[in-house]
Design an enzyme around this catalytic site. Structure first.
Site, PDB file in Angstrom:
ATOM      1  N   ARG A  51      78.289  32.888  34.227  1.00  0.00           N
ATOM      2  CA  ARG A  51      79.617  32.412  34.622  1.00  0.00           C
ATOM      3  C   ARG A  51      79.720  32.125  36.106  1.00  0.00           C
ATOM      4  NH1 ARG A  51      83.816  36.377  31.843  1.00  0.00           N
ATOM      5  NH2 ARG A  51      82.167  37.768  32.495  1.00  0.00           N
ATOM      6  N   LYS A 149      71.437  43.174  18.932  1.00  0.00           N
ATOM      7  CA  LYS A 149      72.283  44.224  18.396  1.00  0.00           C
ATOM      8  C   LYS A 149      73.252  44.683  19.474  1.00  0.00           C
ATOM      9  CE  LYS A 149      70.686  48.618  18.585  1.00  0.00           C
ATOM     10  NZ  LYS A 149      70.724  49.159  19.948  1.00  0.00           N
ATOM     11  N   LYS A 183      56.939  46.386  18.411  1.00  0.00           N
ATOM     12  CA  LYS A 183      55.978  47.305  19.040  1.00  0.00           C
ATOM     13  C   LYS A 183      54.642  47.225  18.299  1.00  0.00           C
ATOM     14  CE  LYS A 183      59.568  50.235  20.932  1.00  0.00           C
ATOM     15  NZ  LYS A 183      59.597  50.558  22.343  1.00  0.00           N
ATOM     16  N   ASP A 236      73.609  53.234  17.264  1.00  0.00           N
ATOM     17  CA  ASP A 236      72.747  52.676  18.308  1.00  0.00           C
ATOM     18  C   ASP A 236      71.261  52.705  17.916  1.00  0.00           C
ATOM     19  OD1 ASP A 236      72.354  51.638  20.939  1.00  0.00           O
ATOM     20  OD2 ASP A 236      71.749  53.618  21.662  1.00  0.00           O
ATOM     21  N   HIS A 241      66.811  50.771  14.434  1.00  0.00           N
ATOM     22  CA  HIS A 241      65.416  51.113  14.736  1.00  0.00           C
ATOM     23  C   HIS A 241      64.805  52.109  13.736  1.00  0.00           C
ATOM     24  CE1 HIS A 241      66.383  48.994  18.294  1.00  0.00           C
ATOM     25  NE2 HIS A 241      66.857  49.995  18.992  1.00  0.00           N
TER      26      HIS A 241
HETATM   27  C1  BG6 Z   1      68.231  50.331  22.399  1.00  0.00           C
HETATM   28  C2  BG6 Z   1      69.391  51.300  22.500  1.00  0.00           C
HETATM   29  O1  BG6 Z   1      68.347  49.558  21.237  1.00  0.00           O
HETATM   30  O2  BG6 Z   1      67.008  51.050  22.371  1.00  0.00           O
HETATM   31  C3  BG6 Z   1      69.250  52.166  23.732  1.00  0.00           C
HETATM   32  O3  BG6 Z   1      70.614  50.571  22.581  1.00  0.00           O
HETATM   33  C4  BG6 Z   1      67.898  52.847  23.751  1.00  0.00           C
HETATM   34  O4  BG6 Z   1      70.282  53.155  23.788  1.00  0.00           O
HETATM   35  C5  BG6 Z   1      66.774  51.834  23.534  1.00  0.00           C
HETATM   36  O5  BG6 Z   1      67.743  53.486  25.005  1.00  0.00           O
HETATM   37  C6  BG6 Z   1      65.436  52.524  23.358  1.00  0.00           C
HETATM   38  O6  BG6 Z   1      64.411  51.574  23.337  1.00  0.00           O
HETATM   39  P1  BG6 Z   1      62.924  51.947  23.845  1.00  0.00           P
HETATM   40  O7  BG6 Z   1      62.092  50.777  23.482  1.00  0.00           O
HETATM   41  O8  BG6 Z   1      63.056  52.185  25.322  1.00  0.00           O
HETATM   42  O9  BG6 Z   1      62.558  53.197  23.129  1.00  0.00           O
END
Ligand code: BG6
Length: 492
Positions: A51, A149, A183, A236, A241
């Site tokens: 922006r 997400k 990963k 989250d 994940h």
């Molecule tokens: C994100 C979450 O999706 O994944 C975060 O929103 C979290 O809260 C992160 O810290 C962790 O990812 P990684 O790859 O650092 O384990």
């Protein structure tokens, strides 16, 4: 899925939220690494949108400052300059339709070029952005949209976002990203399962006692308090994940590695997850919140004292769940999921505990050992796979000792490995959907977590259990496993 040597086609990578945290911390550093590795087509351009009325030079100066912090490998000035020649900046207010014709003009209408629109913005902007893109013709078949997400906060809001986006883009144009699927070890887990005759026959209830999946973080909520307090660890980390990792462990072998073959199998696992009743939530889940403690040898405040957290917040920063999959392969095998902030270590791992041998011939302390055979797949901090077993201690007694076979990928394969975002960005450019979530997967994942969310929300008189920052979570998390006669891997 893809071979590292596949060249990318010509592309325009349009980054919505171009001055934001995700672009600076992850996306541009990942594209820089891909550029350095020679993986980006010469006709690949990056167009950052924001922006602010910035000149290209001002934008690049700010990118360079942040990239010097976030690029982990050696920062090469010459390589950086050549990478920058791909980048341009355009002032666009994503919510203003009037700003899009200029974007369309910059992108042009070369149908042979892939256009990736990466929506690194708040999800409440997604629908408007898609509508504005479509209005200027930027929803034609060569345009792909990456959705970050959180895609909603529950099933209804997720459906709403997906419905809105689907008005302008076909499902095969949508890349719902879950960076855990990018990963290396996650893909290696598929290789281990589906390329080796050794494991697949054992990969079932007859031979596996339990599965443990942990993603623990040392960090607290940091500056994301405002966002995090309305989200919590279940939305989250678990809904996306952890469930995606569970799917990769539990899915049936797909017929091939085409996107829908893989996603169909993951979907079946999500559909087979046993739904939670209110009683199950009390018996099979633990939610926690960190209180003051220590991290990295330094005192740290509790969640309630973090910036942006309202007094008395009941948001969970820790979750442990006993999940069960109701199908022939997994009936009776508990899948323990655990994640938390401000835990003792930053760690992501999948632990497969095999059953004990049916008859013990050895006596002595380890003779009847629990879980002598255990496969530990580490995703971070380092990526490795370890297979634990019992061996005879050297000497003239028949004493057993635990030992392990270790596959340390850094040592075994001395090649550069792409980080999760780099791999996934390359997959989007190449049109590989296998590592992205299809809409029906998302729906099933929300369907499964919703009863847990609702029961917790209604249990205000039973708040999250406190745990000390720097620990492994509330004691109830260990108790959850001890009811099955086992303990978390690090407690063994
Ligand atoms: C994100 C979450 O999706 O994944 C975060 O929103 C979290 O809260 C992160 O810290 C962790 O990812 P990684 O790859 O650092 O384990």
């Amino acid at each position: 899925m893809e071979t590292r040597s596949t060249p990318t086609p010509a592309f325009d990578m349009v980054l919505f939220g171009g001055a934001g945290d995700l672009v600076m911390r992850k996306l541009l550093p990942s594209l820089y690494q891909a550029h350095n590795a020679g993986l980006l087509n010469e006709q690949g351009r990056i167009l950052a949108l924001g922006r602010k009325d910035l000149s290209r030079d001002d934008y690049l100066a700010s990118v360079e400052k942040q990239s010097r912090i976030h690029i982990k490998s050696h920062f090469d000035d010459a390589a950086w300059q050549s990478f920058c020649s791909r980048i341009d900046y355009l002032r666009v207010d994503a919510s203003q339709a009037a700003d899009y014709p200029a974007l369309a003009e910059k992108v042009g209408d070369d149908a042979g070029k892939v256009v990736v629109c990466y929506l690194a913005t708040a999800p409440n902007l997604f629908a408007g952005i898609c509508e504005n893109l479509a209005a200027v013709g930027l929803n034609r078949p060569n345009v792909r949209v990456v959705l970050e997400k959180p895609l909603g906060t529950d099933l209804d809001s997720s459906n709403e976002i997906n419905d809105d986006v689907a008005r302008f883009f076909k499902e095969e144009q949508l890349y719902r990203i879950d960076h855990y699927l990018g990963k290396e070890s996650v893909q290696n887990l598929m290789a281990i399962r589906f390329a080796n005759a050794l494991f697949e026959p054992l990969w079932r209830r007859e031979w596996i006692h339990d599965v443990q999946i942990t993603i623990s973080e040392e960090l607290g909520v940091g500056s994301r308090g405002d966002f995090y307090d309305g989200t919590g660890a279940l939305r989250d980390m678990v809904q996306n994940h952890l469930l995606q990792l569970l799917c990769i462990v539990a899915m049936e072998p797909p017929a091939n590695l085409e996107a829908d073959a893989v996603r169909d199998e993951k979907l079946k696992v999500l559909k087979a997850l046993r739904p939670f009743t209110e009683h199950d939530v009390a018996a099979k889940t633990v939610r926690g919140q960190y209180k003051a403690g220590a991290s990295g040898g330094q005192p740290v405040v509790g969640y309630q004292d973090e910036a942006g957290i309202p007094a008395g917040s009941q948001t969970e920063t820790f979750v442990a769940i006993k999940a069960e999959i109701d199908n022939w392969r997994w009936a009776g095998v508990p899948f323990f999921l655990r994640t938390g902030k401000r835990m003792q270590e930053r760690l992501a791992e999948i632990v497969i505990n095999f059953r004990d041998v049916p008859h013990q011939v050895f006596t002595g302390p380890l003779g009847g050992s629990h879980h002598a055979n255990r496969l530990v797949i580490r995703l971070q901090p380092e990526e490795s796979i370890r297979l634990y077993f019992l061996a005879k201690e050297p000497g003239d007694t028949m004493r057993l000792q635990p030992a392990y076979l270790d596959l340390d990928f850094y040592k075994a394969f001395k090649v550069r490995r792409a980080d999760a975002y780099e791999r996934l960005l390359l997959d989007v450019i190449r049109g590989k959907l296998a590592l992205f979530m299809r809409r029906d997967e998302l729906i099933e994942a929300w369907r499964w977590v919703e009863p847990i969310m609702d029961t917790w929300a209604a249990s205000t008189n039973n708040p999250p259990k406190q745990y000390t920052a720097g620990s492994w979570g509330p004691a109830a998390s260990s108790a959850l496993l001890s009811r099955d006669g086992i303990s978390w891997h690090e407690e063994c």
